[in-house]
Design a protein around this motif. Structure first.
Motif, mmCIF file in Angstrom:
data_model
loop_
_atom_site.group_PDB
_atom_site.id
_atom_site.type_symbol
_atom_site.label_atom_id
_atom_site.label_comp_id
_atom_site.label_asym_id
_atom_site.label_seq_id
_atom_site.Cartn_x
_atom_site.Cartn_y
_atom_site.Cartn_z
ATOM 1 N N TYR A 87 0.865 -1.178 0.000
ATOM 2 C CA TYR A 87 0.000 0.000 0.000
ATOM 3 C C TYR A 87 0.896 1.220 0.000
ATOM 4 O O TYR A 87 1.794 1.343 0.828
ATOM 5 C CB TYR A 87 -0.857 0.076 1.263
ATOM 6 N N TRP A 88 0.656 2.121 -0.919
ATOM 7 C CA TRP A 88 1.292 3.426 -0.895
ATOM 8 C C TRP A 88 0.173 4.445 -0.838
ATOM 9 O O TRP A 88 -0.829 4.324 -1.555
ATOM 10 C CB TRP A 88 2.128 3.677 -2.153
ATOM 11 N N GLY A 89 0.326 5.447 0.014
ATOM 12 C CA GLY A 89 -0.717 6.455 0.080
ATOM 13 C C GLY A 89 -0.219 7.786 0.594
ATOM 14 O O GLY A 89 0.720 7.854 1.400
ATOM 15 N N PRO A 90 -0.857 8.854 0.130
ATOM 16 C CA PRO A 90 -0.527 10.189 0.620
ATOM 17 C C PRO A 90 -1.210 10.453 1.964
ATOM 18 O O PRO A 90 -2.042 9.666 2.429
ATOM 19 C CB PRO A 90 -1.091 11.102 -0.474
ATOM 20 N N LYS A 91 -0.865 11.549 2.565
ATOM 21 C CA LYS A 91 -1.442 11.969 3.841
ATOM 22 C C LYS A 91 -2.967 11.990 3.756
ATOM 23 O O LYS A 91 -3.537 12.400 2.745
ATOM 24 C CB LYS A 91 -0.905 13.356 4.210
#
Length: 125
Positions: A25-29
């Motif tokens: 999983y990659w995600g921004p704030k």
């Protein structure tokens, strides 16, 4: 991690579906997941490579019946691993600018009956 090796789910999926429940999983704030329990009532773990996540768990009632209003929250830092028990409802929020985690769902013989219950419920839906 070797303590999570007794997996019946992913070898089956790789053989018959060509994919599995091992992923990143990659995600921004401020991105994340809303309240859920993991697929097929599986166990899961999440290793945070970088960034920070806030986890909130709905703590199951002592008698095991129904849902609980009791929650417990904590922050997961880079380098830390979180274990999610089968059927535990939770939500996750990415706190820092970017967050990357390695995750895996798995099923062992200890919760096959919970997985079977989940499948029957899905079939009825």
């Amino acid at each position: 991690p070797c303590m999570f090796d007794n997996d019946m789910l992913n070898p089956f999926l790789l053989q018959f579906a060509g994919s599995d429940y091992r992923f990143c999983y990659w995600g921004p704030k401020h991105s994340g997941t809303d309240w859920h329990s993991d697929v097929l009532n599986s166990f899961s773990w999440s290793f945070n490579v970088f960034g920070q996540k806030e986890w909130t768990f709905a703590v199951p009632p002592q008698d095991g019946d129904g849902e609980s209003d009791n929650t417990d929250s904590f922050f997961q830092e880079a380098g830390e691993l979180v274990f999610v028990p089968s059927t535990w409802r939770h939500r996750v929020l990415n706190v820092t600018k970017e967050t990357l985690s390695i995750n895996r769902n798995w099923i062992t013989w200890t919760q096959v009956s919970k997985t079977w219950d989940c499948l029957k419920q899905e079939i009825r839906a």
